[in-house]
Design a protein around this motif. Sequence first.
Motif, PDB file in Angstrom:
ATOM      1  N   TRP A   4       0.574  -0.925   0.252  1.00 20.59           N
ATOM      2  CA  TRP A   4       0.269  -0.529  -0.054  1.00 20.59           C
ATOM      3  C   TRP A   4       0.730   0.865  -0.104  1.00 20.59           C
ATOM      4  N   ARG A   5       0.664   2.385  -1.055  1.00 18.62           N
ATOM      5  CA  ARG A   5       1.849   3.192  -1.235  1.00 18.62           C
ATOM      6  C   ARG A   5       0.555   5.134  -0.910  1.00 18.62           C
ATOM      7  N   VAL A   6       1.048   5.689  -0.305  1.00 22.05           N
ATOM      8  CA  VAL A   6       0.254   7.124  -0.245  1.00 22.05           C
ATOM      9  C   VAL A   6       0.740   7.411  -1.417  1.00 22.05           C
ATOM     10  N   THR A   7      -0.191   7.606  -2.510  1.00 21.84           N
ATOM     11  CA  THR A   7       0.352   8.864  -3.676  1.00 21.84           C
ATOM     12  C   THR A   7       0.041   9.560  -3.942  1.00 21.84           C
ATOM     13  N   ALA A   8      -0.715  10.230  -3.050  1.00 20.19           N
ATOM     14  CA  ALA A   8      -1.318  11.566  -2.364  1.00 20.19           C
ATOM     15  C   ALA A   8      -1.919  11.867  -1.024  1.00 20.19           C
ATOM     16  N   LEU A   9      -1.824  13.036  -1.178  1.00 18.64           N
ATOM     17  CA  LEU A   9      -1.927  13.614   0.561  1.00 18.64           C
ATOM     18  C   LEU A   9      -3.179  13.553   0.616  1.00 18.64           C
ATOM     19  N   GLY A  10      -4.456  13.032   1.994  1.00 17.05           N
ATOM     20  CA  GLY A  10      -5.651  13.376   2.682  1.00 17.05           C
ATOM     21  C   GLY A  10      -5.710  11.600   3.279  1.00 17.05           C
ATOM     22  N   GLU A  11      -6.821  11.763   3.710  1.00 17.75           N
ATOM     23  CA  GLU A  11      -8.173  10.922   4.119  1.00 17.75           C
ATOM     24  C   GLU A  11      -7.261   9.344   3.573  1.00 17.75           C
ATOM     25  N   PRO A  12      -7.140   8.434   4.508  1.00 15.56           N
ATOM     26  CA  PRO A  12      -6.447   6.983   3.978  1.00 15.56           C
ATOM     27  C   PRO A  12      -7.397   6.528   3.089  1.00 15.56           C
ATOM     28  N   ALA A  13      -8.757   6.426   2.919  1.00 17.11           N
ATOM     29  CA  ALA A  13      -9.138   5.751   2.325  1.00 17.11           C
ATOM     30  C   ALA A  13      -9.282   6.409   0.292  1.00 17.11           C
ATOM     31  N   ASP A  14      -8.656   7.539   0.159  1.00 17.46           N
ATOM     32  CA  ASP A  14      -8.319   8.518  -0.754  1.00 17.46           C
ATOM     33  C   ASP A  14      -6.739   8.211  -0.530  1.00 17.46           C
ATOM     34  N   ALA A  15      -5.546   8.726   0.521  1.00 22.45           N
ATOM     35  CA  ALA A  15      -4.387   8.766   0.119  1.00 22.45           C
ATOM     36  C   ALA A  15      -3.956   7.043  -0.072  1.00 22.45           C
ATOM     37  N   TYR A  52       2.100  14.238  10.510  1.00 21.72           N
ATOM     38  CA  TYR A  52       2.618  13.716  10.416  1.00 21.72           C
ATOM     39  C   TYR A  52       4.313  14.092  10.751  1.00 21.72           C
ATOM     40  N   GLN A  53       5.121  14.485  11.862  1.00 23.56           N
ATOM     41  CA  GLN A  53       6.413  15.221  11.787  1.00 23.56           C
ATOM     42  C   GLN A  53       7.185  14.803  11.002  1.00 23.56           C
ATOM     43  N   VAL A  54       7.815  13.291  10.235  1.00 18.58           N
ATOM     44  CA  VAL A  54       7.731  12.906   9.222  1.00 18.58           C
ATOM     45  C   VAL A  54       7.032  12.916   8.256  1.00 18.58           C
ATOM     46  N   ARG A  55       8.102  13.173   6.928  1.00 13.84           N
ATOM     47  CA  ARG A  55       7.337  13.826   5.600  1.00 13.84           C
ATOM     48  C   ARG A  55       7.677  12.799   4.139  1.00 13.84           C
ATOM     49  N   PRO A  56       7.906  11.520   4.631  1.00  9.61           N
ATOM     50  CA  PRO A  56       8.340  10.419   3.090  1.00  9.61           C
ATOM     51  C   PRO A  56       7.877  11.700   2.284  1.00  9.61           C
ATOM     52  N   GLU A  57       8.468  11.611   0.631  1.00 11.57           N
ATOM     53  CA  GLU A  57       8.301  12.132  -0.365  1.00 11.57           C
ATOM     54  C   GLU A  57       7.522  10.930  -1.517  1.00 11.57           C
ATOM     55  N   LEU A  58       6.416  11.203  -1.461  1.00  9.67           N
ATOM     56  CA  LEU A  58       5.018  10.347  -2.454  1.00  9.67           C
ATOM     57  C   LEU A  58       6.221   9.875  -3.554  1.00  9.67           C
TER      58      LEU A  58
END
Length: 326
Positions: A4-15, A52-58
């Motif tokens: 599972w990858r976060v591809t755009a920031l948002g709520e989990p169901a959208d991100a 979050y205090q850590v913000r990984p690159e998308l």
Amino acid sequence: MRAWRVTALGEPADALRLDEIAVPSSAPGEVLVRVRAVAANFPDVLLCRGQYQVRPELPFVPGIEFVGDVVALGEGVAGPAIGTRVVGSKIGVLSEYAAVLASDVWEAPAALDDAAASGLTVAYQTAWFGLHRRAALEAGEWMLVHAAAGGVGLAAVQLGAAAGARVIGVVGSASKAQVVRDAGAEVVIVRGETDIASAVKEATGGHGADVVFDPVGGAAFEASTKCIAFEGRIIVVGFAGGDIQTLPAGHVLVKNYSVLGLHWGLYPRVRPDLIERARAELARLAETGTIAPVVDHAVTFEEAPAALTALADGGTVGRVVVHVGA
């Protein structure tokens, strides 16, 4: 492998998006783990939102806390041995395989199944360091835990009771009260039904809370300052309530209490000796049945976004677990 990858920031169901990516290799100092289960954490929700205090690159893989099997050792790693079931933490484990520093995993207690073991690392070490390292909790002291039915809150309740403290838990609804009592709380306060500070003073005969474990912040912190005992200690663990309070320095002076920050993530790098001590104690308590992560429910790997959504909505008790594989 699937991840599972976060591809755009948002709520989990959208991100979140389920992608097929390459299995990572274990670099020097790392172990490659086949992930069995991942415990959802509120920081996972914040990672999806970019808060979050850590913000990984998308794009990036979330997931912080897991249980799995060691399948390969990187250069310079002598153990844990291949085939060992381990628990550990690292951002990026909501996937079928994960490469993790060998120092960030430890053998899973045999007494815990995968669902419970997946939630042992972050919440319980956070609670252990807050109570024992930062606040120096003593047997017989009154201890107040905000969000006591959450993952880290229940860990604090169990560890406080195990240390001989008299625990008061604050919950968001009456339906959550019994699980907190079962975890060892002597008194449970339902937020919104009564004034928290008044209820704490009444329960303690006017003494107040010697130690406060606060992962909520904002109004919860303010209530704590009104019922903190002489030479009490408030542990600031996080701000799940959404509001970051301002420290009332004059009030701290007048009432003679301490406000202690806790960022557990610093300890593995700065004081690894304390990490080993905490792990050994948690393993002992788990094997004796004194502590056990409470699992609200578990979902399949394909349902991972729903797990994070349930956590974000605040209606869960304990941990929500994502089963990845066996």
